[in-house]
Design a protein around this motif. Structure first.
Motif, mmCIF file in Angstrom:
data_model
loop_
_atom_site.group_PDB
_atom_site.id
_atom_site.type_symbol
_atom_site.label_atom_id
_atom_site.label_comp_id
_atom_site.label_asym_id
_atom_site.label_seq_id
_atom_site.Cartn_x
_atom_site.Cartn_y
_atom_site.Cartn_z
ATOM 1 N N VAL A 178 -10.829 -1.103 4.642
ATOM 2 C CA VAL A 178 -10.109 0.166 4.554
ATOM 3 C C VAL A 178 -9.910 0.767 5.938
ATOM 4 O O VAL A 178 -8.803 1.219 6.288
ATOM 5 C CB VAL A 178 -10.875 1.164 3.648
ATOM 6 C CG1 VAL A 178 -10.321 2.578 3.809
ATOM 7 C CG2 VAL A 178 -10.773 0.732 2.192
ATOM 8 N N GLU A 179 -10.953 0.775 6.748
ATOM 9 C CA GLU A 179 -10.851 1.389 8.078
ATOM 10 C C GLU A 179 -9.957 0.572 9.001
ATOM 11 O O GLU A 179 -9.220 1.135 9.812
ATOM 12 C CB GLU A 179 -12.249 1.561 8.669
ATOM 13 C CG GLU A 179 -13.078 2.574 7.877
ATOM 14 C CD GLU A 179 -14.350 2.988 8.578
ATOM 15 O OE1 GLU A 179 -14.702 2.374 9.606
ATOM 16 O OE2 GLU A 179 -15.004 3.937 8.092
ATOM 17 N N VAL A 180 -10.004 -0.762 8.885
ATOM 18 C CA VAL A 180 -9.093 -1.586 9.674
ATOM 19 C C VAL A 180 -7.653 -1.325 9.256
ATOM 20 O O VAL A 180 -6.757 -1.189 10.100
ATOM 21 C CB VAL A 180 -9.436 -3.080 9.535
ATOM 22 C CG1 VAL A 180 -8.387 -3.946 10.233
ATOM 23 C CG2 VAL A 180 -10.813 -3.379 10.120
ATOM 24 N N ALA A 181 -7.417 -1.237 7.939
ATOM 25 C CA ALA A 181 -6.065 -0.949 7.447
ATOM 26 C C ALA A 181 -5.577 0.400 7.954
ATOM 27 O O ALA A 181 -4.409 0.556 8.332
ATOM 28 C CB ALA A 181 -6.040 -0.988 5.921
ATOM 29 N N ASP A 182 -6.462 1.388 7.968
ATOM 30 C CA ASP A 182 -6.078 2.701 8.494
ATOM 31 C C ASP A 182 -5.678 2.614 9.958
ATOM 32 O O ASP A 182 -4.721 3.258 10.410
ATOM 33 C CB ASP A 182 -7.236 3.695 8.329
ATOM 34 C CG ASP A 182 -7.331 4.257 6.919
ATOM 35 O OD1 ASP A 182 -6.383 4.058 6.132
ATOM 36 O OD2 ASP A 182 -8.342 4.898 6.597
ATOM 37 N N LEU A 183 -6.419 1.807 10.721
ATOM 38 C CA LEU A 183 -6.132 1.687 12.152
ATOM 39 C C LEU A 183 -4.803 0.991 12.411
ATOM 40 O O LEU A 183 -4.045 1.394 13.300
ATOM 41 C CB LEU A 183 -7.259 0.922 12.855
ATOM 42 C CG LEU A 183 -8.578 1.669 13.056
ATOM 43 C CD1 LEU A 183 -9.661 0.713 13.551
ATOM 44 C CD2 LEU A 183 -8.424 2.822 14.039
ATOM 45 N N ILE A 184 -4.499 -0.042 11.638
ATOM 46 C CA ILE A 184 -3.308 -0.838 11.946
ATOM 47 C C ILE A 184 -2.059 -0.364 11.218
ATOM 48 O O ILE A 184 -0.947 -0.772 11.580
ATOM 49 C CB ILE A 184 -3.543 -2.338 11.659
ATOM 50 C CG1 ILE A 184 -3.793 -2.571 10.166
ATOM 51 C CG2 ILE A 184 -4.692 -2.871 12.499
ATOM 52 C CD1 ILE A 184 -4.006 -4.049 9.803
ATOM 53 N N THR A 185 -2.202 0.493 10.210
ATOM 54 C CA THR A 185 -1.031 0.968 9.466
ATOM 55 C C THR A 185 -0.802 2.465 9.613
ATOM 56 O O THR A 185 0.185 2.982 9.098
ATOM 57 C CB THR A 185 -1.169 0.666 7.954
ATOM 58 O OG1 THR A 185 -2.231 1.468 7.400
ATOM 59 C CG2 THR A 185 -1.458 -0.809 7.718
ATOM 60 N N SER A 186 -1.731 3.154 10.311
ATOM 61 C CA SER A 186 -1.645 4.612 10.493
ATOM 62 C C SER A 186 -1.704 5.356 9.169
ATOM 63 O O SER A 186 -1.190 6.464 9.044
ATOM 64 C CB SER A 186 -0.360 4.992 11.255
ATOM 65 O OG SER A 186 -0.367 4.423 12.539
ATOM 66 N N ASN A 187 -2.316 4.732 8.157
ATOM 67 C CA ASN A 187 -2.574 5.428 6.888
ATOM 68 C C ASN A 187 -3.908 6.155 6.982
ATOM 69 O O ASN A 187 -4.613 6.068 7.986
ATOM 70 C CB ASN A 187 -2.619 4.414 5.736
ATOM 71 C CG ASN A 187 -1.254 4.223 5.082
ATOM 72 O OD1 ASN A 187 -0.825 5.020 4.257
ATOM 73 N ND2 ASN A 187 -0.572 3.156 5.473
ATOM 74 N N ARG A 188 -4.239 6.870 5.925
ATOM 75 C CA ARG A 188 -5.543 7.537 5.821
ATOM 76 C C ARG A 188 -6.126 7.231 4.446
ATOM 77 O O ARG A 188 -6.472 8.118 3.685
ATOM 78 C CB ARG A 188 -5.388 9.045 6.046
ATOM 79 C CG ARG A 188 -5.125 9.405 7.496
ATOM 80 C CD ARG A 188 -4.499 10.789 7.619
ATOM 81 N NE ARG A 188 -5.254 11.795 6.885
ATOM 82 C CZ ARG A 188 -6.273 12.485 7.412
ATOM 83 N NH1 ARG A 188 -6.670 12.236 8.632
ATOM 84 N NH2 ARG A 188 -6.896 13.413 6.702
ATOM 85 N N ILE A 189 -6.231 5.930 4.174
ATOM 86 C CA ILE A 189 -6.720 5.463 2.884
ATOM 87 C C ILE A 189 -8.130 5.986 2.632
ATOM 88 O O ILE A 189 -8.481 6.358 1.511
ATOM 89 C CB ILE A 189 -6.709 3.924 2.837
ATOM 90 C CG1 ILE A 189 -5.305 3.392 3.171
ATOM 91 C CG2 ILE A 189 -7.147 3.414 1.460
ATOM 92 C CD1 ILE A 189 -5.277 1.960 3.628
#
Length: 341
Positions: A178-189
């Motif tokens: 989740v945190e990697v996805a937030d970093l690379i997609t600029s989301n706030r999952i």
């Protein structure tokens, strides 16, 4: 001998500073109050990590510590406007990762029975997100302790709080992804502030991991195995995250020479050939905190910076894998889980 930052301001002064900082009307002294309040938590981190290791020796896979970033503190104040800065309980955080749920429960029970004056600030099941997973799919257990001692040397820090996170390896793999996805997609999952596609993706992923790796359930217990596998596969075809994660090799962490206090700097925009991750290490925790403040001012929103402490280089890597862009454990769990459904 390390000289830790001492708390200098009353709770009412800290609360007032937090209100003005959030409103955008802060004075230079208000910012100094925040930095002193944050920095003073390094002392209780140091105390608790020693206690934690005594209770978890030979059991936990890793133990990591971190001070909450200034921007993350401000973000939390904005998300929870009724919570005063002085009451924020996770500025100091320790994270323990276990091979099994049994190990996790054994260590947590040992911690609850410890003969110390530090007090648990809540009922034991309040932050149990294993038995009651969050709607995002997050699973783990948090405990919040209030620091309290009688020793003259420690009295200035009485009343500060530390959050202890307990996770199993599969739970940690999901949270890392989740945190990697937030970093690379600029989301706030992580904060349930993302597009519906990403939120649903990780809800489904959490259910797959819980069901196949830990014989449990997460937030999608109503789905049958076939329905779960089909919906996740469709979601991954849409987002392509498994392949993205698989392509991340954590090469940014090469050459890390561990010291007790390490600043991890994950840069959002890098030149070709430049590592996204930079690290700086310090023997002295106060110098690390000073550098932390300086780097946050230098980078602003262009980087995610965190101060972490651990007993070994492997310890830091395990506890903060997201900063090394390492979500491969998540990929393995999902691919194996899909075969089992």
């Amino acid at each position: 001998m390390v000289s830790f930052v001492r708390p200098q301001f009353t709770r009412s002064r800290i609360r007032a500073a937090g209100k003005r900082i959030v409103k955008g009307t802060a004075t230079p002294e208000d910012n100094a109050v925040l930095e002193n309040f944050r920095g003073s938590h390094a002392y209780i981190l140091n105390t608790f990590q020693a206690n934690i290791r005594n209770h978890s020796r030979e059991t936990s896979r890793s133990v990591g510590q971190r001070l909450k970033r200034r921007n993350t503190i401000l973000d939390k104040l904005l998300r929870e406007p009724n919570m005063p800065l002085s009451a924020m309980h996770d500025i100091a955080g320790c994270r323990m990762i276990f091979k099994s749920l049994q190990d996790l429960n054994d260590v947590r029970t040992s911690m609850h029975g410890a003969r110390w004056r530090h007090s648990l600030t809540h009922e034991s099941d309040r932050y149990d997100y294993i038995n009651k997973p969050k709607t995002t799919g997050y699973r783990g257990i948090h405990d919040v302790y209030e620091y309290h001692v009688n020793s003259i040397g420690g009295i200035p820090w009485n009343g500060l709080k530390v959050e202890i996170q307990y996770r199993t390896l599969p739970q940690h793999a999901w949270a890392t992804a989740v945190e990697v996805a937030d970093l690379i997609t600029s989301n706030r999952i992580k904060f349930a502030d993302a597009t519906a596609h990403y939120l649903r993706y990780f809800q489904l992923a959490s259910e797959i991991i819980a069901r196949t790796a830990e014989n449990s359930n997460s937030c999608c217990a109503d789905l049958g195995n076939k329905e779960l596998a089909e919906e996740f596969s469709l979601a991954d075809r849409r987002l392509g995250l498994l392949q993205t994660f698989d392509n991340l090799r954590g090469t940014s962490s090469r050459g890390l020479k561990f010291r007790r206090n390490t600043l991890l700097i994950f840069k959002f925009e890098v030149e070709e050939g430049e590592d996204a991750l930079e690290f700086r290490t310090y023997e002295n925790v106060n110098r690390a905190i000073e550098a932390y403040d300086e780097l946050e001012k230098e980078y602003g929103e262009r980087a995610d910076i965190v101060l972490v402490r651990g007993e070994s280089e492997e310890n830091i890597r395990d506890a903060f894998r997201n900063y090394f862009s390492d979500a491969r454990a998540f990929v393995d769990l999902i691919r194996e889980g899909l075969k089992m459904l």
